[in-house]
Motif scaffolding. Structure first.
Motif, PDB file in Angstrom:
ATOM      1  N   GLY A  30       0.775  -1.203   0.080  1.00  0.00           N
ATOM      2  CA  GLY A  30      -0.032  -0.005  -0.076  1.00  0.00           C
ATOM      3  C   GLY A  30       0.786   1.164   0.130  1.00  0.00           C
ATOM      4  O   GLY A  30       2.246   1.152  -0.099  1.00  0.00           O
ATOM      5  N   ARG A  31       0.347   2.351   0.027  1.00  0.00           N
ATOM      6  CA  ARG A  31       1.063   3.625  -0.105  1.00  0.00           C
ATOM      7  C   ARG A  31       1.688   4.005   1.127  1.00  0.00           C
ATOM      8  O   ARG A  31       1.308   3.716   2.176  1.00  0.00           O
ATOM      9  CB  ARG A  31      -0.094   4.775  -0.398  1.00  0.00           C
ATOM     10  CG  ARG A  31      -0.348   4.872  -2.048  1.00  0.00           C
ATOM     11  CD  ARG A  31      -0.994   5.996  -2.248  1.00  0.00           C
ATOM     12  NE  ARG A  31      -1.188   6.310  -3.613  1.00  0.00           N
ATOM     13  CZ  ARG A  31      -1.785   7.231  -4.338  1.00  0.00           C
ATOM     14  NH1 ARG A  31      -2.387   8.187  -3.355  1.00  0.00           N
ATOM     15  NH2 ARG A  31      -2.195   7.329  -5.605  1.00  0.00           N
ATOM     16  N   CYS A  60      -3.472  -2.164   1.549  1.00  0.00           N
ATOM     17  CA  CYS A  60      -3.872  -0.845   2.134  1.00  0.00           C
ATOM     18  C   CYS A  60      -3.892   0.106   0.987  1.00  0.00           C
ATOM     19  O   CYS A  60      -2.983   0.421   0.115  1.00  0.00           O
ATOM     20  CB  CYS A  60      -2.968  -0.547   3.173  1.00  0.00           C
ATOM     21  SG  CYS A  60      -2.971  -1.382   4.418  1.00  0.00           S
ATOM     22  N   GLY A  61      -5.336   0.589   0.815  1.00  0.00           N
ATOM     23  CA  GLY A  61      -5.449   1.522  -0.236  1.00  0.00           C
ATOM     24  C   GLY A  61      -5.267   1.296  -1.698  1.00  0.00           C
ATOM     25  O   GLY A  61      -5.501  -0.111  -2.004  1.00  0.00           O
ATOM     26  N   LEU A  62      -5.063   2.127  -2.538  1.00  0.00           N
ATOM     27  CA  LEU A  62      -4.604   1.728  -4.075  1.00  0.00           C
ATOM     28  C   LEU A  62      -3.483   1.307  -4.155  1.00  0.00           C
ATOM     29  O   LEU A  62      -2.328   1.692  -3.748  1.00  0.00           O
ATOM     30  CB  LEU A  62      -4.792   3.041  -4.756  1.00  0.00           C
ATOM     31  CG  LEU A  62      -4.949   2.938  -6.020  1.00  0.00           C
ATOM     32  CD1 LEU A  62      -6.019   2.132  -6.645  1.00  0.00           C
ATOM     33  CD2 LEU A  62      -4.749   4.394  -7.069  1.00  0.00           C
ATOM     34  N   LEU A  66      -9.554   0.241   3.064  1.00  0.00           N
ATOM     35  CA  LEU A  66      -9.628   1.360   2.016  1.00  0.00           C
ATOM     36  C   LEU A  66      -9.112   2.647   2.849  1.00  0.00           C
ATOM     37  O   LEU A  66      -9.849   3.496   3.204  1.00  0.00           O
ATOM     38  CB  LEU A  66     -11.027   1.626   1.705  1.00  0.00           C
ATOM     39  CG  LEU A  66     -11.620   0.067   0.911  1.00  0.00           C
ATOM     40  CD1 LEU A  66     -13.256   0.593   0.727  1.00  0.00           C
ATOM     41  CD2 LEU A  66     -10.856  -0.277  -0.155  1.00  0.00           C
ATOM     42  N   ASP A 126      -6.799   5.003   1.508  1.00  0.00           N
ATOM     43  CA  ASP A 126      -6.192   6.128   0.648  1.00  0.00           C
ATOM     44  C   ASP A 126      -7.400   7.108   0.334  1.00  0.00           C
ATOM     45  O   ASP A 126      -8.076   6.962  -0.175  1.00  0.00           O
ATOM     46  CB  ASP A 126      -5.919   5.456  -0.737  1.00  0.00           C
ATOM     47  CG  ASP A 126      -4.866   6.535  -1.515  1.00  0.00           C
ATOM     48  OD1 ASP A 126      -4.841   7.483  -1.332  1.00  0.00           O
ATOM     49  OD2 ASP A 126      -4.420   5.970  -2.374  1.00  0.00           O
ATOM     50  N   SER A 152     -13.158   4.701  -3.182  1.00  0.00           N
ATOM     51  CA  SER A 152     -13.113   3.590  -2.652  1.00  0.00           C
ATOM     52  C   SER A 152     -13.157   2.347  -3.562  1.00  0.00           C
ATOM     53  O   SER A 152     -12.515   1.360  -3.325  1.00  0.00           O
ATOM     54  CB  SER A 152     -14.169   3.471  -1.632  1.00  0.00           C
ATOM     55  OG  SER A 152     -14.209   4.401  -0.443  1.00  0.00           O
ATOM     56  N   TYR A 195     -11.950   2.271  -6.640  1.00  0.00           N
ATOM     57  CA  TYR A 195     -10.807   1.976  -7.365  1.00  0.00           C
ATOM     58  C   TYR A 195      -9.955   1.149  -6.414  1.00  0.00           C
ATOM     59  O   TYR A 195      -9.226   0.342  -6.778  1.00  0.00           O
ATOM     60  CB  TYR A 195     -10.138   3.362  -7.810  1.00  0.00           C
ATOM     61  CG  TYR A 195     -10.978   4.001  -8.680  1.00  0.00           C
ATOM     62  CD1 TYR A 195     -11.851   3.423  -9.798  1.00  0.00           C
ATOM     63  CD2 TYR A 195     -10.541   5.370  -9.134  1.00  0.00           C
ATOM     64  CE1 TYR A 195     -12.301   4.081 -10.603  1.00  0.00           C
ATOM     65  CE2 TYR A 195     -11.456   6.080  -9.900  1.00  0.00           C
ATOM     66  CZ  TYR A 195     -12.222   5.267 -10.970  1.00  0.00           C
ATOM     67  OH  TYR A 195     -12.886   6.091 -11.512  1.00  0.00           O
ATOM     68  N   GLN A 196      -9.709   1.652  -5.142  1.00  0.00           N
ATOM     69  CA  GLN A 196      -8.859   1.015  -3.975  1.00  0.00           C
ATOM     70  C   GLN A 196      -9.382  -0.548  -3.970  1.00  0.00           C
ATOM     71  O   GLN A 196      -8.628  -1.464  -4.127  1.00  0.00           O
ATOM     72  CB  GLN A 196      -9.159   1.428  -2.928  1.00  0.00           C
ATOM     73  CG  GLN A 196      -8.708   3.045  -2.776  1.00  0.00           C
ATOM     74  CD  GLN A 196      -8.623   3.588  -1.254  1.00  0.00           C
ATOM     75  OE1 GLN A 196      -8.375   2.933  -0.305  1.00  0.00           O
ATOM     76  NE2 GLN A 196      -9.400   4.818  -1.236  1.00  0.00           N
ATOM     77  N   SER A 204      -8.391  -2.552  -7.098  1.00  0.00           N
ATOM     78  CA  SER A 204      -7.235  -2.999  -7.358  1.00  0.00           C
ATOM     79  C   SER A 204      -6.840  -4.197  -6.309  1.00  0.00           C
ATOM     80  O   SER A 204      -6.020  -4.980  -6.449  1.00  0.00           O
ATOM     81  CB  SER A 204      -6.312  -1.826  -6.943  1.00  0.00           C
ATOM     82  OG  SER A 204      -6.370  -1.410  -5.365  1.00  0.00           O
ATOM     83  N   GLN A 205      -7.178  -4.061  -4.807  1.00  0.00           N
ATOM     84  CA  GLN A 205      -7.029  -4.938  -3.915  1.00  0.00           C
ATOM     85  C   GLN A 205      -7.927  -6.206  -4.435  1.00  0.00           C
ATOM     86  O   GLN A 205      -7.334  -7.475  -4.289  1.00  0.00           O
ATOM     87  CB  GLN A 205      -7.599  -4.631  -2.855  1.00  0.00           C
ATOM     88  CG  GLN A 205      -6.951  -3.364  -2.198  1.00  0.00           C
ATOM     89  CD  GLN A 205      -7.484  -3.001  -0.614  1.00  0.00           C
ATOM     90  OE1 GLN A 205      -8.229  -3.550  -0.336  1.00  0.00           O
ATOM     91  NE2 GLN A 205      -7.362  -1.886  -0.401  1.00  0.00           N
TER      92      GLN A 205
END
Length: 297
Positions: free
Chosen positions: A80-81, A109-111, A136, A138, A143, A145-146, A149-150
């Motif tokens: 994650g970021r 975590c996140g995008l 989620l 980021d 949400s 998009y996150q 991707s996950q």
């Protein structure tokens, strides 16, 4: 040796003894002291857990040796970021290396950026992924998009023989879980919320089920839960203002433990929403369905 030199030597030894005796890594059993560190530093879904561990390795050589030789402390790998992607990659590989053969918890975590890099690194370790946490986190990315991707990242890992637990925020569409369930023969629990109409698709995997019903249909709705082993049940009681009086008057005949085909002993936590108009006797009858209940909110 002079008196002053002897005094300084004794003072130094005494000071060293005091520091060592105050160090819980020295005074407590190793298993207990490492558990304390784990509880203090490692938090599910937190990408900074490894940062705290790396700081603790600087306390002393004893701490460094103890921490680096404890694979279970490093078994939380986060994607994650972070402040820099290079930093994230280095820490991810550090976790994979120091965790050795310990069961892994994979935090998404996140995008997810540069997922292919992470997938290649973790692919040799997929056999020991025991838990997945999806967050989620980021604030800069929607949400949807996150989550997309996950979901894509998780399904790209293929067969996960040791995965027994997955946790994610409540979402409306759970169809993406079907290929994952097929690739995870040891999956025991999905720590999220499933609407009761989706429950038959996933049998007993969800730990929390949300049921939206009216007061006169609770018994019918609860019967669906016989296919579940969910520990937490959330019931949202809908009220039609024109039918409230009828529903309340009929409630005693609609609800009652004697009418229930089976008691739901696996439910431990019950949450009720919009229950202000339910008669107290009806509420007591409802609770009778759950003999193992420990919490009612």
């Amino acid at each position: 040796m002079s008196y002053s030199s002897t005094s300084r030597l004794q003072a130094t030894k005494q000071q060293g003894f005091t520091r060592e005796s105050n160090d819980f890594l020295h005074t407590l059993p190793t298993e207990l002291s490492l558990r304390i560190i784990r509880e203090a530093v490692i938090h599910d879904g937190e990408p900074t857990s490894i940062d705290g561990l790396l700081v603790l390795t600087l306390v002393s050589s004893r701490w460094r040796i103890s921490l680096l030789s404890s694979p279970e402390l490093w078994s939380y790998a986060t994607v994650g970021r972070r402040s820099t992607e290079e930093d994230a990659m280095a820490k991810f590989e550090t976790c994979l290396a120091l965790s050795q053969d310990a069961p892994l918890t994979l935090n998404l975590c996140g995008l997810l950026l540069n997922w292919e890099y992470y997938r290649q690194r973790i692919q040799p370790h997929t056999w020991r992924i025991a838990r997945v946490i999806m967050k989620l986190t980021d604030a800069e990315a929607p949400s949807r998009y996150q989550l997309d991707s996950q979901k894509s990242a998780l399904n790209s890992l293929g067969f996960l023989p040791s995965l027994h637990d997955i946790q994610f925020d409540p979402i409306s569409d759970h169809r993406w879980l079907m290929p994952l369930i097929g690739n995870a023969p040891s999956l025991e629990a999905i720590n999220s919320v499933c609407n009761i109409d989706q429950l038959p698709l996933y049998k007993y995997l969800f730990t929390t089920v949300h049921m939206r019903t009216n007061i006169g249909s609770i018994q019918t709705s609860l019967a669906i839960l016989q296919t579940s082993r969910s520990r937490r049940l959330s019931i949202e009681v809908e009220h039609n203002t024109q039918q409230n009086a009828v529903d309340i008057n009929r409630a005693d005949s609609k609800i009652g433990s004697s009418n229930l085909p089976v008691t739901l002993s696996f439910v431990r936590i019950l949450q009720l929403q919009e229950v202000g108009v339910i008669k107290q006797t009806v509420l007591f009858d409802l609770i009778a369905y759950f003999p193992s209940l420990v919490s009612l909110t």
